[in-house]
Design a protein around this motif. Sequence first.
Motif, mmCIF file in Angstrom:
data_model
loop_
_atom_site.group_PDB
_atom_site.id
_atom_site.type_symbol
_atom_site.label_atom_id
_atom_site.label_comp_id
_atom_site.label_asym_id
_atom_site.label_seq_id
_atom_site.Cartn_x
_atom_site.Cartn_y
_atom_site.Cartn_z
ATOM 1 N N GLN A 184 0.819 -1.340 0.003
ATOM 2 C CA GLN A 184 0.058 -0.057 -0.074
ATOM 3 C C GLN A 184 0.846 1.194 0.005
ATOM 4 O O GLN A 184 2.040 1.398 0.643
ATOM 5 C CB GLN A 184 -0.839 -0.022 1.289
ATOM 6 N N ARG A 203 -5.287 7.350 2.503
ATOM 7 C CA ARG A 203 -5.440 6.222 1.421
ATOM 8 C C ARG A 203 -6.191 6.633 0.274
ATOM 9 O O ARG A 203 -7.494 6.888 0.377
ATOM 10 C CB ARG A 203 -5.921 5.157 2.335
ATOM 11 N N HIS A 204 -5.776 6.110 -0.945
ATOM 12 C CA HIS A 204 -6.066 6.627 -2.044
ATOM 13 C C HIS A 204 -6.850 5.472 -2.668
ATOM 14 O O HIS A 204 -7.599 5.799 -3.828
ATOM 15 C CB HIS A 204 -5.345 7.378 -3.138
ATOM 16 N N HIS A 205 -6.509 4.328 -2.560
ATOM 17 C CA HIS A 205 -6.833 3.074 -3.271
ATOM 18 C C HIS A 205 -6.439 1.998 -2.469
ATOM 19 O O HIS A 205 -5.873 1.692 -1.349
ATOM 20 C CB HIS A 205 -5.887 2.981 -4.467
ATOM 21 N N THR A 208 -2.299 -3.648 -3.237
ATOM 22 C CA THR A 208 -1.817 -4.318 -4.207
ATOM 23 C C THR A 208 -1.345 -5.504 -3.379
ATOM 24 O O THR A 208 -0.497 -5.712 -2.691
ATOM 25 C CB THR A 208 -0.684 -3.794 -5.141
ATOM 26 N N PRO A 356 -14.798 3.476 -2.620
ATOM 27 C CA PRO A 356 -14.964 3.145 -4.057
ATOM 28 C C PRO A 356 -16.275 3.751 -4.970
ATOM 29 O O PRO A 356 -17.257 3.941 -4.152
ATOM 30 C CB PRO A 356 -15.241 1.580 -3.948
ATOM 31 N N SER A 377 -13.291 10.044 -6.761
ATOM 32 C CA SER A 377 -12.130 10.654 -6.146
ATOM 33 C C SER A 377 -12.511 10.985 -4.534
ATOM 34 O O SER A 377 -11.906 11.600 -4.131
ATOM 35 C CB SER A 377 -11.693 11.868 -7.002
ATOM 36 N N THR A 379 -12.706 11.417 -0.819
ATOM 37 C CA THR A 379 -11.883 11.134 0.281
ATOM 38 C C THR A 379 -12.307 11.786 1.407
ATOM 39 O O THR A 379 -12.887 13.147 1.445
ATOM 40 C CB THR A 379 -10.353 11.670 -0.061
ATOM 41 N N GLU A 410 -17.164 0.770 -8.642
ATOM 42 C CA GLU A 410 -15.771 1.032 -9.200
ATOM 43 C C GLU A 410 -15.043 -0.264 -9.404
ATOM 44 O O GLU A 410 -14.165 -0.287 -10.386
ATOM 45 C CB GLU A 410 -15.053 2.418 -8.600
ATOM 46 N N THR A 411 -15.060 -1.062 -8.259
ATOM 47 C CA THR A 411 -14.312 -2.109 -8.154
ATOM 48 C C THR A 411 -14.768 -3.348 -8.948
ATOM 49 O O THR A 411 -14.002 -4.428 -8.864
ATOM 50 C CB THR A 411 -13.880 -2.462 -6.589
#
Length: 469
Positions: A184, A203-205, A208, A356, A377, A379, A410-411
């Motif tokens: 992250q 935290r923006h996403h 992984t 999301p 976007s 947050t 979105e996911t």
Amino acid sequence: MRRRVCGYDLNGWCDAAVRNWVSVPGDEDDIGPTQTIASPPLPSVVLVGDGDQAHWIGGPQADLAPHGLGGGWGAVGHPDRRVQVRDLIDGRTGQPDTNQGLAAALTGLSQGGAINVVSIDDTPDTTEATQERLLSALALAKLRNPMLVWRPVLAALAALEIDVVANHQQIAVICQSAKGLSVQKLHLRRASGQNRDVIAPERHHAATLVSGAIGYDALVRQARFAALSSAQITARNAHRAVARSAGWAALGRPKAGPDILRMANGDWDVVDPSTTPHHILPTPILYDPLPDLSDCAVVLVETLSVGGIRAALLDRIEQAAPGRVRALDTRAVAKGALVAAQRHSVGEPVYFDFLPGLSTIVVDWQGASRYDLIKASETLIAGQVYRSPHPAHLTIPAGETSISVFLHKETEVRPRQATVDLGAPLTQQTPVSLWVSQKPAAGRARIVMEAPALHRSFTIARDAATPDP
């Protein structure tokens, strides 16, 4: 007056809680000094009592109980009387009282805090259903003012406390996870609290996932296989698969003293950890390359492992980010959870999180178009509730008994179609509005369709909607 607050690292591999008070028998709690309560590796909860008196016990005391350890212990040794905490977190126990088991795992570590923060993995396996399961367990445990916070965020908060990272930096946090490594990237920013400014991770996403044999799942399998001292599991060696020493070996931790086990026929078996490896390290440790970390000033590594496993992990990450790797101690997440609880108790921002994106389809005289209920976007400060600032407005034709609503998260690749039953045919065109409310890391979004003309509102279950072909 200072309040008692507690941070929990409930991970199912080596649970721990750190709190800001010490219990004094026969006297008031001493608020101020921190106290750590930890379970041994691979913690479980056990079912004690029968019938109406049956209840689950967790924490370090569950590790000492003979419950669920096999027929050699008689009726209490039945396998149904012991469930691993990791299975409870992942919801794969098949038992109806999963939430009671999770509640016992939490209260077995600590109870009595006014603010309670619990860690959650930043991996694809941590679904909104997982979050709701943990929140239900917190409610059952009667732990007040609960908050779920992502592991990388808690690791960053722990690092901020020891000045390893600083304001305005972009950092990477790599957490050892069940299936490999969770990577992250967080931005550290200044935020205003009620009495002071603080540095908060943003935290923006989602993280992984880099899969690999360094994951806890693979390490535990290897350790249990080694504990069997045989090529296959049999009735004579099955008890070794649940040996405490296997859990210690999976995390690279040598167990002090022999492991005394009871076989199904009542005989005793002794496993001497000094004759077996202290750690099991399959290779290759990673199946996929790490993402590019060149834009990160510091790379924090959070792992519960020690010894050779920890050394191999740090060596691999150092190759990807030479000179910028900082290893945190094994209690970093629990310590970060305590920091989060302390911030939350005085109205300071813990971290900033994204939601999301969620959109619907609106048809007007220009045709069909997408309408964002949650912008991609978006947050906000964790703990706050987001509500769509501008609801989507729809009109249901007269005579309809239901309405179809398309929702795209979105996911997910494809949108879903939800059908709302109106109960009776409409006598005229009816305007409705559609809006969403959601809190970061707090379960599923609440999607509501309001129909003022009908004096009703309808809640839409997105997970129950049909994927659009």
